[in-house]
Motif scaffolding. Structure first.
Motif, PDB file in Angstrom:
ATOM      1  N   ALA A 298      -7.645  -5.012  16.197  1.00 37.38           N
ATOM      2  CA  ALA A 298      -6.533  -4.075  16.348  1.00 37.38           C
ATOM      3  C   ALA A 298      -5.458  -4.372  15.308  1.00 37.38           C
ATOM      4  CB  ALA A 298      -5.952  -4.143  17.757  1.00 37.38           C
ATOM      5  N   PHE A 299      -5.154  -5.638  15.084  1.00 35.12           N
ATOM      6  CA  PHE A 299      -4.179  -6.018  14.056  1.00 35.12           C
ATOM      7  C   PHE A 299      -4.676  -5.604  12.671  1.00 35.12           C
ATOM      8  CE2 PHE A 299      -2.801  -8.996  10.784  1.00 35.12           C
ATOM      9  CZ  PHE A 299      -1.420  -8.882  10.886  1.00 35.12           C
ATOM     10  N   ASP A 300      -5.907  -5.989  12.353  1.00 34.63           N
ATOM     11  CA  ASP A 300      -6.459  -5.713  11.026  1.00 34.63           C
ATOM     12  C   ASP A 300      -6.577  -4.206  10.765  1.00 34.63           C
ATOM     13  OD1 ASP A 300      -6.709  -8.476  10.668  1.00 34.63           O
ATOM     14  OD2 ASP A 300      -8.827  -8.500  11.263  1.00 34.63           O
ATOM     15  N   LEU A 301      -7.057  -3.459  11.759  1.00 35.64           N
ATOM     16  CA  LEU A 301      -7.253  -2.029  11.563  1.00 35.64           C
ATOM     17  C   LEU A 301      -5.930  -1.258  11.547  1.00 35.64           C
ATOM     18  CD1 LEU A 301     -10.484  -1.223  13.627  1.00 35.64           C
ATOM     19  CD2 LEU A 301     -10.226  -1.508  11.146  1.00 35.64           C
ATOM     20  N   THR A 302      -4.895  -1.810  12.149  1.00 39.10           N
ATOM     21  CA  THR A 302      -3.584  -1.149  12.056  1.00 39.10           C
ATOM     22  C   THR A 302      -3.091  -1.176  10.614  1.00 39.10           C
ATOM     23  OG1 THR A 302      -3.045  -1.677  14.352  1.00 39.10           O
ATOM     24  CG2 THR A 302      -1.202  -1.145  12.896  1.00 39.10           C
ATOM     25  N   ILE A 303      -3.284  -2.285   9.932  1.00 39.69           N
ATOM     26  CA  ILE A 303      -2.947  -2.356   8.507  1.00 39.69           C
ATOM     27  C   ILE A 303      -3.793  -1.347   7.731  1.00 39.69           C
ATOM     28  CG2 ILE A 303      -2.994  -3.820   6.443  1.00 39.69           C
ATOM     29  CD1 ILE A 303      -2.454  -6.201   8.428  1.00 39.69           C
ATOM     30  N   ASP A 304      -5.099  -1.322   8.025  1.00 35.17           N
ATOM     31  CA  ASP A 304      -5.984  -0.353   7.372  1.00 35.17           C
ATOM     32  C   ASP A 304      -5.535   1.076   7.652  1.00 35.17           C
ATOM     33  OD1 ASP A 304      -7.520  -2.465   6.430  1.00 35.17           O
ATOM     34  OD2 ASP A 304      -9.120  -2.196   7.925  1.00 35.17           O
ATOM     35  N   ALA A 305      -5.106   1.348   8.884  1.00 34.56           N
ATOM     36  CA  ALA A 305      -4.679   2.702   9.261  1.00 34.56           C
ATOM     37  C   ALA A 305      -3.511   3.165   8.401  1.00 34.56           C
ATOM     38  CB  ALA A 305      -4.306   2.752  10.742  1.00 34.56           C
ATOM     39  N   PHE A 306      -2.505   2.306   8.229  1.00 32.31           N
ATOM     40  CA  PHE A 306      -1.369   2.679   7.384  1.00 32.31           C
ATOM     41  C   PHE A 306      -1.801   2.881   5.938  1.00 32.31           C
ATOM     42  CE2 PHE A 306       1.310   1.093  10.854  1.00 32.31           C
ATOM     43  CZ  PHE A 306       2.270   2.092  10.888  1.00 32.31           C
ATOM     44  N   ASN A 307      -2.662   2.015   5.442  1.00 30.68           N
ATOM     45  CA  ASN A 307      -3.121   2.147   4.057  1.00 30.68           C
ATOM     46  C   ASN A 307      -3.941   3.420   3.845  1.00 30.68           C
ATOM     47  OD1 ASN A 307      -1.818  -0.189   3.271  1.00 30.68           O
ATOM     48  ND2 ASN A 307      -3.625  -1.486   3.506  1.00 30.68           N
ATOM     49  N   LEU A 308      -4.821   3.736   4.780  1.00 34.18           N
ATOM     50  CA  LEU A 308      -5.626   4.955   4.659  1.00 34.18           C
ATOM     51  C   LEU A 308      -4.761   6.210   4.771  1.00 34.18           C
ATOM     52  CD1 LEU A 308      -8.674   3.803   6.793  1.00 34.18           C
ATOM     53  CD2 LEU A 308      -8.697   4.314   4.336  1.00 34.18           C
ATOM     54  N   ALA A 309      -3.769   6.178   5.655  1.00 35.22           N
ATOM     55  CA  ALA A 309      -2.856   7.321   5.777  1.00 35.22           C
ATOM     56  C   ALA A 309      -2.156   7.578   4.445  1.00 35.22           C
ATOM     57  CB  ALA A 309      -1.837   7.074   6.887  1.00 35.22           C
ATOM     58  N   GLU A 310      -1.717   6.513   3.780  1.00 35.92           N
ATOM     59  CA  GLU A 310      -1.035   6.660   2.492  1.00 35.92           C
ATOM     60  C   GLU A 310      -1.992   7.101   1.384  1.00 35.92           C
ATOM     61  OE1 GLU A 310       2.155   6.620   1.973  1.00 35.92           O
ATOM     62  OE2 GLU A 310       2.677   5.949   3.974  1.00 35.92           O
ATOM     63  N   LEU A 311      -3.197   6.547   1.376  1.00 34.73           N
ATOM     64  CA  LEU A 311      -4.164   6.894   0.332  1.00 34.73           C
ATOM     65  C   LEU A 311      -4.576   8.357   0.383  1.00 34.73           C
ATOM     66  CD1 LEU A 311      -6.558   3.810   0.256  1.00 34.73           C
ATOM     67  CD2 LEU A 311      -5.166   4.662  -1.634  1.00 34.73           C
ATOM     68  N   TYR A 312      -4.739   8.888   1.598  1.00 41.06           N
ATOM     69  CA  TYR A 312      -5.301  10.223   1.742  1.00 41.06           C
ATOM     70  C   TYR A 312      -4.324  11.270   2.284  1.00 41.06           C
ATOM     71  CZ  TYR A 312      -9.564   7.725   0.808  1.00 41.06           C
ATOM     72  OH  TYR A 312     -10.522   6.950   0.223  1.00 41.06           O
ATOM     73  N   ARG A 313      -3.091  10.880   2.605  1.00 36.82           N
ATOM     74  CA  ARG A 313      -2.081  11.808   3.143  1.00 36.82           C
ATOM     75  C   ARG A 313      -2.598  12.532   4.374  1.00 36.82           C
ATOM     76  NH1 ARG A 313       1.694  15.419  -0.812  1.00 36.82           N
ATOM     77  NH2 ARG A 313       2.382  16.165   1.207  1.00 36.82           N
ATOM     78  N   VAL A 314      -3.108  11.794   5.335  1.00 35.59           N
ATOM     79  CA  VAL A 314      -3.608  12.370   6.584  1.00 35.59           C
ATOM     80  C   VAL A 314      -3.138  11.531   7.765  1.00 35.59           C
ATOM     81  CG1 VAL A 314      -5.697  13.369   5.559  1.00 35.59           C
ATOM     82  CG2 VAL A 314      -5.776  11.053   6.502  1.00 35.59           C
TER      83      VAL A 314
END
Length: 195
Positions: free
Chosen positions: A89-105
């Motif tokens: 959950a900790f690791d994927l939360t970081i991934d979630a923010f990064n993916l949101a920024e990379l793809y604007r979704v």
């Protein structure tokens, strides 16, 4: 209301997140669709439980998975991640923010009640070791900026509200300027790019 708040927060350049459970997730669907159409990077954490409605609030469930994909009507794409432990959950939360920024979704974190109540030691690396994807802000002048002009990576650059840029955003199918463009060609271009 929390979805509208994080959409507005994201438009100021702030990385934005909200957390809910199944019934609240249902209420967020209209604005999750709006965030997808406005191409707004946000993170939504849904701690799923047995339902429908208020259901069994202390019982485990994964009943929102179909809603994550199909909850807001129409053709749109979001990213959904499902952690299986507190560390993930900790690791994927970081991934979630990064993916949101990379793809604007919008990016959805679909955990369940079991993971939500789990306890374990979580390894948190030093801040300088955590990869953080920054907001892709435009270098275009306000006169030349188009809010939905896709670059080489198919993702338009953003601006921060209040930085002197004027642009239009809508929940409708839109052109590069952000204005409604109700044509099949425009819809197909957006859907192919956003999915």
């Amino acid at each position: 209301a929390s979805m509208a708040a994080i959409i507005c927060g994201s438009c100021t350049g702030t990385k934005s997140i909200t957390v809910t459970t199944g019934p609240g997730f249902s209420l967020m669907m209209e604005n999750i669709g709006l965030a997808a159409m406005m191409e707004t990077p946000v993170v939504v954490v849904d701690v799923q439980r047995a339902g429908p409605s208020t259901g069994l609030p202390t019982m485990v469930g994964q009943a929102d998975m179909m809603q994550a994909r199909w909850g807001s009507h129409g053709d749109y794409g979001v990213i959904a991640l499902s952690p299986r432990s507190p560390q993930e959950a900790f690791d994927l939360t970081i991934d979630a923010f990064n993916l949101a920024e990379l793809y604007r979704v919008p990016v959805l974190m679909m955990m369940d009640e079991c993971v939500g109540h789990m306890t374990e030691k979580v390894v948190i690396p030093p801040a300088e070791q955590i990869q953080v994807v920054p907001r892709q802000l435009t270098k275009q002048s306000p006169a030349r900026y188009l809010p939905y002009r896709a670059g080489a990576n198919l993702v338009p650059e953003m601006v921060r509200a209040g930085d002197g840029y004027r642009f239009h955003s809508t929940g409708l199918t839109h052109d590069e300027r952000g204005y409604p463009s109700m044509t099949v060609e425009t819809q197909e271009t957006l859907v192919r790019r956003l999915v």
